[in-house]
Structure formats: C-alpha cells, structure tokens
Scaffold this motif. Structure first.
Motif, mmCIF file in Angstrom:
data_model
loop_
_atom_site.group_PDB
_atom_site.id
_atom_site.type_symbol
_atom_site.label_atom_id
_atom_site.label_comp_id
_atom_site.label_asym_id
_atom_site.label_seq_id
_atom_site.Cartn_x
_atom_site.Cartn_y
_atom_site.Cartn_z
ATOM 1 N N GLY A 9 -22.685 47.580 13.152
ATOM 2 C CA GLY A 9 -23.842 46.713 13.020
ATOM 3 C C GLY A 9 -25.072 47.470 12.537
ATOM 4 O O GLY A 9 -25.040 48.691 12.361
ATOM 5 N N GLY A 10 -26.152 46.734 12.324
ATOM 6 C CA GLY A 10 -27.391 47.358 11.884
ATOM 7 C C GLY A 10 -28.384 46.333 11.384
ATOM 8 O O GLY A 10 -28.177 45.121 11.537
ATOM 9 N N LEU A 11 -29.446 46.838 10.791
ATOM 10 C CA LEU A 11 -30.490 45.998 10.206
ATOM 11 C C LEU A 11 -30.259 45.914 8.705
ATOM 12 O O LEU A 11 -30.115 46.951 8.035
ATOM 13 C CB LEU A 11 -31.864 46.590 10.501
ATOM 14 C CG LEU A 11 -33.061 45.932 9.808
ATOM 15 C CD1 LEU A 11 -33.216 44.484 10.261
ATOM 16 C CD2 LEU A 11 -34.334 46.732 10.072
ATOM 17 N N VAL A 12 -30.212 44.705 8.192
ATOM 18 C CA VAL A 12 -29.951 44.513 6.765
ATOM 19 C C VAL A 12 -30.835 43.385 6.246
ATOM 20 O O VAL A 12 -31.167 42.455 6.990
ATOM 21 C CB VAL A 12 -28.452 44.218 6.531
ATOM 22 C CG1 VAL A 12 -28.038 42.927 7.204
ATOM 23 C CG2 VAL A 12 -28.106 44.221 5.061
ATOM 24 N N GLN A 13 -31.208 43.473 4.993
ATOM 25 C CA GLN A 13 -32.011 42.419 4.384
ATOM 26 C C GLN A 13 -31.135 41.226 4.014
ATOM 27 O O GLN A 13 -29.925 41.379 3.798
ATOM 28 C CB GLN A 13 -32.703 42.945 3.136
ATOM 29 C CG GLN A 13 -33.760 43.988 3.411
ATOM 30 C CD GLN A 13 -34.509 44.391 2.151
ATOM 31 O OE1 GLN A 13 -34.046 44.162 1.039
ATOM 32 N NE2 GLN A 13 -35.679 44.984 2.326
ATOM 33 N N PRO A 14 -31.724 40.054 3.940
ATOM 34 C CA PRO A 14 -30.952 38.887 3.475
ATOM 35 C C PRO A 14 -30.286 39.172 2.132
ATOM 36 O O PRO A 14 -30.896 39.773 1.243
ATOM 37 C CB PRO A 14 -32.018 37.795 3.352
ATOM 38 C CG PRO A 14 -33.059 38.178 4.352
ATOM 39 C CD PRO A 14 -33.094 39.690 4.317
ATOM 40 N N GLY A 15 -29.018 38.753 2.030
ATOM 41 C CA GLY A 15 -28.242 39.034 0.836
ATOM 42 C C GLY A 15 -27.442 40.314 0.910
ATOM 43 O O GLY A 15 -26.596 40.571 0.044
ATOM 44 N N GLY A 16 -27.693 41.115 1.923
ATOM 45 C CA GLY A 16 -26.994 42.378 2.068
ATOM 46 C C GLY A 16 -25.614 42.221 2.698
ATOM 47 O O GLY A 16 -25.164 41.103 2.995
ATOM 48 N N SER A 17 -24.949 43.360 2.902
ATOM 49 C CA SER A 17 -23.594 43.374 3.433
ATOM 50 C C SER A 17 -23.452 44.378 4.571
ATOM 51 O O SER A 17 -24.184 45.378 4.620
ATOM 52 C CB SER A 17 -22.593 43.743 2.328
ATOM 53 O OG SER A 17 -22.588 42.794 1.295
ATOM 54 N N LEU A 18 -22.528 44.093 5.456
ATOM 55 C CA LEU A 18 -22.136 45.007 6.519
ATOM 56 C C LEU A 18 -20.643 44.867 6.746
ATOM 57 O O LEU A 18 -20.070 43.790 6.515
ATOM 58 C CB LEU A 18 -22.865 44.702 7.824
ATOM 59 C CG LEU A 18 -24.332 45.117 7.968
ATOM 60 C CD1 LEU A 18 -24.891 44.569 9.281
ATOM 61 C CD2 LEU A 18 -24.490 46.612 7.907
ATOM 62 N N ARG A 19 -20.045 45.930 7.242
ATOM 63 C CA ARG A 19 -18.641 45.888 7.635
ATOM 64 C C ARG A 19 -18.548 46.311 9.090
ATOM 65 O O ARG A 19 -18.874 47.448 9.437
ATOM 66 C CB ARG A 19 -17.792 46.808 6.775
ATOM 67 C CG ARG A 19 -16.299 46.665 7.037
ATOM 68 C CD ARG A 19 -15.526 47.799 6.413
ATOM 69 N NE ARG A 19 -14.087 47.545 6.362
ATOM 70 C CZ ARG A 19 -13.160 48.500 6.351
ATOM 71 N NH1 ARG A 19 -13.531 49.767 6.383
ATOM 72 N NH2 ARG A 19 -11.883 48.191 6.297
ATOM 73 N N LEU A 20 -18.103 45.374 9.929
ATOM 74 C CA LEU A 20 -17.918 45.664 11.338
ATOM 75 C C LEU A 20 -16.496 46.147 11.586
ATOM 76 O O LEU A 20 -15.550 45.679 10.941
ATOM 77 C CB LEU A 20 -18.193 44.421 12.182
ATOM 78 C CG LEU A 20 -19.547 43.738 11.971
ATOM 79 C CD1 LEU A 20 -19.700 42.581 12.970
ATOM 80 C CD2 LEU A 20 -20.681 44.722 12.098
#
Length: 116
Positions: A9-20
């Motif tokens: 997890g983390g802080l991301v801007q709208p439109g960004g991506s993360l992989r849990l």
C-alpha cells in the motif's frame, strides 16, 4: 494455521497504480478461494475481488471492474491485487483473507490512500 501478511500500500495520486501482495500461510491457496477486502473510513469491510481455488475464476465489485486484477501464485503462496486508474473512493485499508473469510484471522492490512 491461517495467517496472512499484506503489503504494497501507499499514497498515490488519482489515476496512479499500486500492486498489493499477500503472503499466505501453509496450504491456504491450495484449499481455499482467496479475496481482497477493503475497509474505507467510516464504512464496513467489503469484498473487493476474489479468486477461486483450482480454476482461478475471478469476481469483482462493480466499482473496480476493469481497473483491478486479482491473481495468485500457489507455488509462492502469494495473492496479488493489481490496482490501476486509482480513484479517491479506493482509499482504505486493504486486507487479504479466504473467501468467505476466516473471522478472527485478519492480518494487519495495508493502507491505500488515493489523493492529489
């Protein structure tokens, strides 16, 4: 023993991506379907995505369809949630558990915050 550890997890801007990522104990993945759950501030925990044991069939809540992808690697006993085009409404603590979940066996979760 049922045990899971979530990360990514983390802080991301709208439109960004993360992989849990979810590290599951023992033979969980070979016996149980698995799911990713989300608890947004002030809301109940909900199932966001799930994958069955065996065929690996997937299901998603409507709000994440086309943006999130759940997958599993039985050999590594890992479950993943790829999240693309993130929106502020995706903010919350994300948990991994069996589907249906083992109550009382929740991990610590991983915080996802989508904000500009």
């Amino acid at each position: 023993q049922v045990q899971v550890v979530e990360s990514g997890g983390g802080l991301v801007q709208p439109g960004g991506s993360l992989r849990l990522s979810c590290a599951a104990s023992g033979s969980m993945l070979s016996v149980f379907g698995m799911g990713w759950y989300r608890q947004a501030p002030g809301r109940r925990r909900e199932l966001v995505a799930a994958i069955t044991v065996g065929e690996g069939l997937t299901k998603y809540i409507d709000s994440v369809k086309g943006r999130f992808t759940i997958s599993r690697d039985n050999a590594k006993t890992m479950v993943y949630l790829q999240m693309n085009n993130l929106k502020p409404d995706d903010t919350g603590v994300y948990y991994c558990n069996a589907d249906p979940p083992f109550e009382g066996h929740w991990g610590q979760g991983t915080q996802v915050t989508v904000s500009s």
